[in-house]
Design an enzyme around this catalytic site. Structure first.
Site, PDB file in Angstrom:
ATOM      1  N   GLY A 225      34.995  27.940 -34.326  1.00  0.00           N
ATOM      2  CA  GLY A 225      34.391  26.573 -34.513  1.00  0.00           C
ATOM      3  C   GLY A 225      35.472  25.830 -33.297  1.00  0.00           C
ATOM      4  O   GLY A 225      36.255  26.804 -32.752  1.00  0.00           O
ATOM      5  N   LYS A 231      40.709  26.760 -39.277  1.00  0.00           N
ATOM      6  CA  LYS A 231      40.059  28.572 -38.907  1.00  0.00           C
ATOM      7  C   LYS A 231      41.855  28.830 -39.231  1.00  0.00           C
ATOM      8  O   LYS A 231      41.895  29.781 -39.939  1.00  0.00           O
ATOM      9  CB  LYS A 231      39.493  28.391 -37.394  1.00  0.00           C
ATOM     10  CG  LYS A 231      38.859  28.011 -37.109  1.00  0.00           C
ATOM     11  CD  LYS A 231      38.464  28.243 -35.925  1.00  0.00           C
ATOM     12  CE  LYS A 231      39.292  28.187 -34.729  1.00  0.00           C
ATOM     13  NZ  LYS A 231      38.806  26.354 -34.485  1.00  0.00           N
ATOM     14  N   THR A 232      42.855  28.742 -38.869  1.00  0.00           N
ATOM     15  CA  THR A 232      43.986  29.623 -38.888  1.00  0.00           C
ATOM     16  C   THR A 232      44.625  29.185 -40.356  1.00  0.00           C
ATOM     17  O   THR A 232      45.211  29.671 -40.668  1.00  0.00           O
ATOM     18  CB  THR A 232      45.127  28.003 -38.099  1.00  0.00           C
ATOM     19  OG1 THR A 232      44.941  28.799 -36.905  1.00  0.00           O
ATOM     20  CG2 THR A 232      46.651  28.953 -37.876  1.00  0.00           C
ATOM     21  N   GLU A 449      30.374  -7.458 -27.152  1.00  0.00           N
ATOM     22  CA  GLU A 449      30.824  -7.129 -28.235  1.00  0.00           C
ATOM     23  C   GLU A 449      29.409  -7.862 -29.364  1.00  0.00           C
ATOM     24  O   GLU A 449      28.942  -7.087 -30.736  1.00  0.00           O
ATOM     25  CB  GLU A 449      32.373  -7.129 -28.938  1.00  0.00           C
ATOM     26  CG  GLU A 449      33.380  -5.660 -28.016  1.00  0.00           C
ATOM     27  CD  GLU A 449      32.811  -4.265 -27.797  1.00  0.00           C
ATOM     28  OE1 GLU A 449      31.457  -3.699 -28.967  1.00  0.00           O
ATOM     29  OE2 GLU A 449      33.291  -4.356 -26.497  1.00  0.00           O
TER      30      GLU A 449
HETATM   31  P1  ADP Z   1      42.472  25.869 -36.352  1.00  0.00           P
HETATM   32  O1  ADP Z   1      43.081  26.704 -36.293  1.00  0.00           O
HETATM   33  O2  ADP Z   1      41.146  25.477 -36.262  1.00  0.00           O
HETATM   34  O3  ADP Z   1      42.443  24.669 -34.175  1.00  0.00           O
HETATM   35  P2  ADP Z   1      44.287  24.945 -37.707  1.00  0.00           P
HETATM   36  O4  ADP Z   1      44.189  25.452 -38.986  1.00  0.00           O
HETATM   37  O5  ADP Z   1      45.487  24.558 -36.659  1.00  0.00           O
HETATM   38  O6  ADP Z   1      43.541  24.125 -36.732  1.00  0.00           O
HETATM   39  O7  ADP Z   1      43.788  23.100 -38.230  1.00  0.00           O
HETATM   40  C1  ADP Z   1      45.261  22.582 -38.005  1.00  0.00           C
HETATM   41  C2  ADP Z   1      46.159  21.119 -39.212  1.00  0.00           C
HETATM   42  O8  ADP Z   1      44.835  20.422 -39.886  1.00  0.00           O
HETATM   43  C3  ADP Z   1      45.975  21.838 -40.416  1.00  0.00           C
HETATM   44  O9  ADP Z   1      47.715  22.896 -40.497  1.00  0.00           O
HETATM   45  C4  ADP Z   1      45.631  20.946 -41.471  1.00  0.00           C
HETATM   46  O10 ADP Z   1      46.549  20.852 -42.318  1.00  0.00           O
HETATM   47  C5  ADP Z   1      44.867  20.431 -41.049  1.00  0.00           C
HETATM   48  N1  ADP Z   1      43.190  20.711 -41.278  1.00  0.00           N
HETATM   49  C6  ADP Z   1      42.672  21.409 -40.198  1.00  0.00           C
HETATM   50  N2  ADP Z   1      40.748  21.734 -41.214  1.00  0.00           N
HETATM   51  C7  ADP Z   1      41.316  21.169 -42.418  1.00  0.00           C
HETATM   52  C8  ADP Z   1      40.640  21.068 -43.929  1.00  0.00           C
HETATM   53  N3  ADP Z   1      39.559  21.921 -43.605  1.00  0.00           N
HETATM   54  N4  ADP Z   1      41.019  20.861 -44.828  1.00  0.00           N
HETATM   55  C9  ADP Z   1      42.353  20.243 -44.515  1.00  0.00           C
HETATM   56  N5  ADP Z   1      43.076  21.028 -43.419  1.00  0.00           N
HETATM   57  C10 ADP Z   1      43.185  20.523 -42.338  1.00  0.00           C
HETATM   58 ZN    ZN Z   2      29.895  -1.599 -25.060  1.00  0.00          ZN
END
Ligand code: ADP
Ligand code: ZN
Length: 636
Positions: A225, A231-232, A449
């Protein structure tokens, strides 16, 4: 032998080889002709010895034990030429150096003899360096220095935090109990992904149960994604829910400039994983290391391929009984090496897409919990609707920004105004009120606009207006924001046409009022053209019929086309261009008609914008009257 001493031993041997080679190079010099003292005397008489020229330094040196010097060049040349090949008297690479032993007690008046011949020489009493000292000087001393250096380095290696010689160590970080564990409750709006990961958690909690039932045990899960979709977080949450350690490393950490480091890092990582099983190993940016082998340009990617191979081998070598789960994340599954996706590796793919309205609302709920203090007027549903395309990270960012704005303005609570401003900031950067804009330009922008807003107001199929502003922000001089209705997943032709008409409304208003064209509508045109082209080539909404034209490598969730392959004739290409042109021009005429029939409304809107800079839905409706409603569809 442990790893360290083994390492030391290897370095030691290496050092020895280097020193010996250097010694040999130093001593490879010209060979010296060693002769009996009697011969030397006769050579002096025959004037074959080269004069030193200088009594303090030079080649003719007499010391307590030896005489060293040179023959004259003519002598050397003749003798080298004439000596027999089978039985050479002089050394092979000889260039005239000689040496003879000297007995100072009985040297037959050597010094006088040289003096009478007028040969200047240089006496170095007792200065002769014993040979063994020379050997020590060139071998043992460097070796000692080398040893010292090695001991120093190995001390460094043992000391914590020192990284000398530790390139091969994986940078995996262990997230221990001290970090607040992430749970599924913290990750919102990705329910499908959570469902898919539930099984992994069950397995980590009770692996024996799975084995008894003979179920297939997941080894590798690939989260696919766009960035910032959590994802992390999901991977961490799996570890948190299953209460197992979590190791994470980024694919780009494997790719370093030292050959072989990546591969050894992979092995190290897996060792750590096995030692701490059950656990989760998370590899972020898998594509950095897992790109299709042989895809590198110029073939300079051996290092990365080695690393990838190591990864594949290690994953293959996992015993089924080892409860280590690999989770990887990527936003480019299309470039991954197919071997990574085979059974037993990352054979489960879970899509973590950008959140929809409901997902965005849920994420906003998570990120505006205590200690955030929301004002009464805050409607997160509207904010969710107004933020299509925002990732979880963007939404978190927006909530943060809103809180900061509230604090900056000394507000008790975070109100809707803060959220609104925060949204625009995340989307387009902060307002640029300091940007100097001439009155003329401001007027043009206001009409532009107003044109967008007027049309979206009067075309019932269009999304409703949300906000219209002429405060410059980022690269835009003004913005008209709509509130898209995302429940509609399958927009019909009327809706698409309405969107194109709205896009064109800005330019049409400018033209109608000022009779001038500006560059400010470029982005509008781009979006209008793109929609029209899709209607023709993808959605079968033109005279070209219900066909698709052009095969595209498209990642749906990426929302961008990677490449389009033309799979139609040149004639069709011309027809497509014409169809696209027709759609846009038809919409243009439409826009013109709406603007011209509502010129008063347009002027009122533009005046209000010039006065108030920003208009919200209610204010627009106040000026233009209530919005015409779509006739209700009798079929629904
Ligand atoms: P990715 O690994 O997909 O790039 P991360 O897990 O690092 O994204 O997300 C970065 C931050 O964004 C997280 O620390 C969190 O705070 C926020 N975040 C992203 N997705 C979500 C979610 N589905 N629900 C809550 N917080 C989210
Ligand atoms: Zn415009």
């Amino acid at each position: 032998m442990n790893k360290n001493t083994k390492n030391m031993f290897v370095w030691f041997i290496l050092g020895l080889v280097v020193v010996v080679t250097i010694y040999q190079i130093i001593n490879r010099g010209d060979q010296v002709y060693e002769m009996p003292t009697s011969d030397f005397h006769s050579y002096i008489s025959e004037k074959y010895i080269k004069d030193n020229g200088n009594p303090f330094e030079g080649y003719l040196i007499l010391d307590d034990e030896w005489v060293e010097g040179k023959f004259r060049e003519e002598f050397v040349a003749i003798n080298k030429q004439e000596q027999s090949v089978e039985n050479p008297i002089f050394p092979q690479n000889w260039n005239g150096n000689f040496k003879t032993s000297r007995d100072t007690s009985e040297d037959y008046g050597l010094q006088e003899k040289l003096n009478t011949q007028g040969i200047i020489f240089n006496i170095k009493p007792g200065s002769n360096f014993p040979d063994w000292l020379l050997v020590i000087g060139t071998t043992v001393v460097p070796l000692l220095i080398f040893l010292g250096l090695m001991i120093f380095l190995s001390r460094q290696m043992q000391g914590s935090g020192n990284r000398a010689l530790s390139f091969g160590k994986s940078k995996a970080r262990l997230h221990t109990e001290t970090d607040k564990p992430v749970t599924f409750d913290d990750v919102a709006g990705v329910d499908e992904a959570k469902d898919a990961l539930e099984e992994v958690i069950q397995f980590l909690k009770a692996p024996s149960k799975f084995e008894r039932l003979g179920g297939t045990i997941p080894k590798g899960v690939l989260l696919v994604g766009p960035p910032g979709t959590g994802k992390t977080m999901l991977a961490k949450a799996v570890a948190g829910e299953a209460d197992v350690p979590f190791f994470s490393i980024s694919g780009s950490d494997f790719v370093e400039m030292f050959v072989g480091v990546g591969a050894s890092r992979v092995r190290d990582l897996f060792e750590t994983g096995k030692k701490n099983a059950p656990c989760i190993i998370f590899i972020d940016e898998l594509d950095a290391v897992g790109r299709h082998r042989g895809a590198g340009i110029g073939g300079g990617h051996d290092e990365r391929e080695q690393t990838l191979n190591a990864l594949l081998v290690q994953m293959q070598g996992f015993e089924d009984s080892e409860t280590v789960i690999m989770i990887a994340a990527t936003n480019r599954p299309d470039v991954l090496d197919p071997a990574l996706l085979r059974p037993g590796r990352f054979d489960r793919q879970i899509i973590v897409d950008l959140p929809d309205v409901r997902g965005r609302k849920a994420i906003l709920d998570v990120h505006t919990k205590e200690p955030y203090k929301l004002a009464e007027d805050v409607n997160l549903e509207i904010m969710a609707k107004a933020t299509p395309g925002f990732s979880g990270a963007d939404l978190k960012n927006m909530a943060n920004e809103a809180a900061l704005l509230a604090a900056r303005e000394d507000k008790e609570h975070i109100d809707m105004e803060c959220f609104d401003e925060a949204k625009d900031r995340v989307l387009m950067g902060p307002e640029r009120r300091s940007l100097v804009i001439s009155d003329e330009e401001r007027r043009v922008t206001a009409y532009h606009e107003a044109g967008h807003a007027l049309i979206s107001h009067f075309v019932p199929e269009s999304d409703p207006n949300y906000k219209c502003t002429i405060v410059p922000r980022g690269r835009a001089l003004g913005v008209t924001a709509l509130l898209p209705d995302e429940e509609r997943h399958n927009p019909n032709r009327k809706k698409l046409i309405a969107d194109i008409i709205v896009f064109l409304g800005g330019r049409v208003a400018e033209e109608t009022i000022f009779g001038e064209q500006t560059t400010g509508a470029q982005n509008d045109f781009e979006r209008a053209t793109r929609l029209a082209r899709h209607m023709v080539t993808q959605w079968g909404m033109s005279p070209l019929g219900p066909l698709t034209y052009g095969r595209r490598d498209e990642q749906i969730f990426l929302g961008k086309e990677l490449a389009v392959h033309q799979d139609y004739s040149e004639q069709t290409a011309i027809a497509i261009d014409k169809a696209v042109h027709d759609i846009v021009m038809e919409c243009y005429e439409n826009a013109k008609e709406i603007i011209e029939t509502n010129l008063d409304g347009l002027k009122h809107l533009a005046d209000a914008l010039l006065e108030r800079e920003t208009l919200i839905t209610e204010e627009i409706e106040e000026i233009l009257g209530p919005r015409p409603q779509l006739p209700t569809n009798p079929l629904t």
